[in-house]
Design a protein around this motif. Structure first.
Motif, short mmCIF file in Angstrom:
data_model
loop_
_atom_site.label_atom_id
_atom_site.label_comp_id
_atom_site.label_asym_id
_atom_site.label_seq_id
_atom_site.Cartn_x
_atom_site.Cartn_y
_atom_site.Cartn_z
N PRO A 262 5.93 38.72 80.97
CA PRO A 262 6.37 40.08 80.65
C PRO A 262 5.40 41.16 81.10
N GLU A 263 4.10 40.84 81.17
CA GLU A 263 3.11 41.84 81.57
C GLU A 263 3.32 42.30 83.01
N ASP A 264 4.04 41.51 83.81
CA ASP A 264 4.27 41.88 85.20
C ASP A 264 5.44 42.84 85.37
N GLU A 265 6.21 43.05 84.29
CA GLU A 265 7.45 43.83 84.43
C GLU A 265 7.23 45.25 84.94
N PRO A 266 6.27 46.04 84.43
CA PRO A 266 6.12 47.41 84.94
C PRO A 266 5.86 47.44 86.45
N PHE A 267 5.01 46.56 86.94
CA PHE A 267 4.73 46.54 88.37
C PHE A 267 5.98 46.16 89.16
N LEU A 268 6.72 45.16 88.69
CA LEU A 268 7.93 44.72 89.39
C LEU A 268 9.02 45.79 89.34
N GLU A 269 9.10 46.54 88.26
CA GLU A 269 10.07 47.64 88.18
C GLU A 269 9.76 48.69 89.24
N GLN A 270 8.48 48.97 89.46
CA GLN A 270 8.11 49.92 90.51
C GLN A 270 8.50 49.38 91.88
N ALA A 271 8.36 48.05 92.06
CA ALA A 271 8.69 47.44 93.35
C ALA A 271 10.18 47.49 93.65
N LEU A 272 11.03 47.73 92.63
CA LEU A 272 12.47 47.86 92.86
C LEU A 272 12.80 49.09 93.72
#
Length: 539
Positions: free
Chosen positions: A247-257
């Motif tokens: 779950p800690e990776d979610e903010p970074f992955l959301e930006q990568a969208l």
């Protein structure tokens, strides 16, 4: 003293080219240089060519001696036992394809046992004998499936040798960072310098190593240069986040969208959909749930599907690919992507509190069943959900052997991968007992080695039934090859009764009994050889 050399100028410019021309045209049309046509011209041409060859090879100018390479790094692992070292030499000396025709005889296929031997040696932590490294690297050069285990066994000397021999350069490509040493975890300055200035392979190796040890530190390192990376590099770096994904990776992955690259956006969406608690998964669940419902108006409840009519910008941002592949309807294509990315826990609440098995058992209207079940299969594999995998697999002895959705063999194999090794083996054993071996090869490939006793018995019993039916064993050569590598060696004694040539019935294929006897003899010999290999390694 070792020297490198360079050729000197030829005494007669173009002499070799003139000799080649005379040989091609014939000495009657083109006499050799300095000669005359006639019966002796061919001999004169050969003499001149021999002299010119010697001159070309010997006419070299001495040059500065090259420096000696640095010694290879020490390998601290224990030495391989002598018996195991001799066995390795025999395995490496075997070459595939040396026999003629399709009849293999009773001799074990040693090259097919090499991967298993390497896995066992690596598990025991042995170092490769230095004298075996050239043959080991040659074998790995010809077989890409051998490379990971072979290079792990070869250790640091493989990289050292690969720098000296172009034929073994694959070892540099396969070794993270080309074998370069990574900085110590606590050396933050050297880590930063390597990340900012290193070669691409070194940076990938560095990021992967940190991610395996400290996922958050790897993600933070990636963010420092993310905006300046090339698209293809961003894709490779993003893929490294699969290790330790949380779950800690979610903010970074959301930006990568919102990335400029479609491939980067798609990978980010895939990773987010593997996190059932992510915001993207919730958005996908809302979209998918709007497409699927239970219809109670008939005699029995049925699932109805209304696929999306368009792919809007928000769907595309969340990783839904707009353009469908050739031969695929757009609405079906969008629908599958939504369901695949939806957390499987969504469906129980959406479909009346039913369990996965009850949901899968419901009929689906308008021929949407195969599409819906295939998407659920991919979701179960991505989310590693064993309960849904069991529901979609169904009972192994059922006529369709794949659940009500008629799940394909490839999908069944992937679903089995989500279950424990024992459960996988039991399901495949039941499948073989009910349906035989004709479709079992792909399923056997996901079972742990050595096969469990029930699975081994199911395979041997099915082979025995095929033999008694009088068919040729070639139709089962793939399964027989798997049995040689995967059957527990302790099963060898149970096969003694199958080694003789059986009496042929009237409807049996001519000579089939002899071929089956050979196949079973080879299987027994291979199992006993595997037992000896394990004993030599102390396993």
């Amino acid at each position: 003293m070792n020297r490198t050399s360079t050729p000197v100028d030829a005494p007669a410019s173009g002499a070799w080219e003139e000799l080649v021309t005379a040989a091609l045209l014939g000495t009657e049309r083109r006499p050799p240089p300095g000669g005359a046509p006639g019966r002796e011209a061919p001999v004169a041409l050969l003499d001149a060519a021999a002299a010119e060859t010697v001159r070309r090879r010997a006419g070299l100018r001495a040059a500065q001696a090259a420096g000696r390479p640095e010694p290879a790094a020490e390998d601290p692992r224990p030495v391989l036992p002598p018996a195991a070292a001799r066995r390795l030499a025999l395995l490496l000396a075997d070459r595939p394809g040396t026999g003629g025709g399709g009849r293999r005889g009773t001799a074990p296929d040693l090259m097919e046992l090499l991967p298993q031997w390497l896995a066992a040696a690596n598990a025991r932590g042995f170092a490769a004998p230095p004298q075996a490294l050239p043959a080991l690297l040659d074998a790995a050069r010809g077989r890409t499936d051998l490379r990971p285990a072979a290079l792990a066994f070869a250790g640091p000397r493989a990289v050292w040798l690969a720098r000296l021999n172009p034929d073994w350069r694959f070892a540099l490509r396969a070794t993270p960072g080309g074998g370069a040493a990574l900085p110590h975890p606590e050396d933050t300055e050297q880590t930063r310098r390597l990340w900012e200035e290193g070669l691409f392979a070194e940076r990938v190796a560095l990021l992967s190593a940190i991610r395996a040890r400290e996922p958050a530190a790897a993600r933070e390192l990636l963010t420092t240069t993310w905006s300046t990376e090339r698209a293809e590099d961003r894709l490779m770096f993003l893929d490294s986040l699969r290790t330790g994904l949380g779950p800690e990776d979610e903010p970074f992955l959301e930006q990568a969208l919102a990335d400029r690259s479609r491939n980067v956006r798609a990978t980010a969406a895939e990773l987010l959909s593997a996190l059932p608690g992510s915001a993207l998964a919730a958005r996908m669940a809302v979209r998918a749930a709007a497409c699927v419902a239970v219809d109670h108006t008939g005699d029995s409840p049925m699932i109805t599907v209304e696929a999306p009519h368009e792919c809007d910008a928000s769907m595309e941002r969340d990783g839904v690919v707009t353009k469908a592949p050739a031969g695929r309807g757009e609405r079906s294509w969008w629908f599958n992507q939504l369901v695949e990315a939806t957390p499987l826990g969504t469906w129980s609440g959406r479909l009346g509190g039913r369990t996965p098995r009850q949901i899968v058992a419901l009929p689906v209207t308008d021929d949407w069943q195969s599409e819906l079940h295939a998407a659920w299969c991919r979701a179960a594999v991505r989310q590693r959900d064993p309960e849904w995998a069991r529901a979609l697999l169904g009972t192994s002895s059922a006529p369709e052997a794949g659940g009500p959705g008629a799940v394909s063999l490839a999908e069944r194999a992937k679903l089995l991968g989500t279950l424990s090794a024992g459960e996988r083996a039991d399901w495949v054993a039941g499948f073989i007992a009910a349906h035989g071996l004709s479709e079992a090869f792909q399923l056997l490939g996901v079972c742990a080695v050595p096969w469990s006793a029930p699975l081994g018995r199911a395979v041997v019993d099915a082979l025995n039934i095929a033999r008694d039916a009088g068919s040729y064993p070639w139709s089962f050569s793939g399964v027989m090859g798997l049995a040689e590598r995967c059957l527990d060696p302790s099963e060898a004694s149970r096969l003694d009764g199958l080694l003789a040539i059986p009496d042929e019935t009237e409807d049996a294929s001519p000579g089939a009994g002899g071929y089956w006897a050979e196949a079973f003899q080879r299987l027994v010999r291979t199992l006993r050889l595997r037992a000896a290999m394990a004993e030599e390694l102390g396993a």
